[in-house]
Write a protein that holds these residues in place. Structure first.
Motif, PDB file in Angstrom:
ATOM      1  N   ALA A  24       0.949  -1.236   0.124  1.00 29.86           N
ATOM      2  CA  ALA A  24       0.028  -0.043  -0.140  1.00 29.86           C
ATOM      3  C   ALA A  24       0.902   1.231   0.137  1.00 29.86           C
ATOM      4  N   SER A  25       0.360   2.191  -0.625  1.00 30.04           N
ATOM      5  CA  SER A  25       1.016   3.495  -0.647  1.00 30.04           C
ATOM      6  C   SER A  25      -0.022   4.628  -0.376  1.00 30.04           C
ATOM      7  N   GLY A  26       0.339   5.726   0.265  1.00 33.09           N
ATOM      8  CA  GLY A  26      -0.608   6.902   0.220  1.00 33.09           C
ATOM      9  C   GLY A  26      -1.305   6.835   1.555  1.00 33.09           C
ATOM     10  N   ARG A  27      -1.537   5.782   2.142  1.00 37.77           N
ATOM     11  CA  ARG A  27      -2.201   5.726   3.394  1.00 37.77           C
ATOM     12  C   ARG A  27      -1.508   4.605   4.125  1.00 37.77           C
ATOM     13  N   SER A  28      -1.448   4.626   5.539  1.00 35.83           N
ATOM     14  CA  SER A  28      -1.053   3.444   6.427  1.00 35.83           C
ATOM     15  C   SER A  28      -1.956   2.457   6.518  1.00 35.83           C
TER      16      SER A  28
END
Length: 124
Positions: A24-28
């Protein structure tokens, strides 16, 4: 926005194990339940396994319960299913999905973000 990228699919023989990854990227992912779904040719997409955001409790479909496991590495922002004893009927496009503060339960409508999928083909 969260982006999900699956990897690790391929063509394998029945009986072997395979580990997929969803980065995932952009949010944890620590604030998201994460899940895997799959769609076989000519069939509807179905839930495979999920892990809750709060305590990492897991759910899995009856068809894979004794063979598939799911866990997450929050430091790497990645979630993994490990699939053991693969069968030809496990052949499908496998998708990763994220549900904000969810429980990792079935019901694809609750999942806000989806990856593009990774193909798993199991030959007999």
């Amino acid at each position: 926005q969260m982006q999900l990228v699956e990897s690790g699919g391929g063509m394998v023989q029945a009986g072997v194990s395979l580990r997929l990854s969803c980065e995932a990227s952009g949010r944890s992912i620590t604030s998201y339940a994460m899940a895997w779904f799959r769609q076989a040719p000519g069939k509807a997409r179905e839930f495979v396994a999920g892990i809750s955001w709060r305590n990492s409790s897991t759910n899995s479909a009856d068809s894979v319960k004794d063979r598939f496991s799911i866990w997450k590495d929050s430091a790497k922002n990645t979630v993994y299913p490990r699939m053991n004893s693969l069968k030809p009927e496990d052949t499908a496009l496998y998708y990763c999905a994220a549900d904000s503060f969810g429980t990792g339960s079935p019901g694809e409508g609750r999942y806000e973000y989806w990856g593009q999928g990774t193909q798993v083909t199991v030959s007999s």
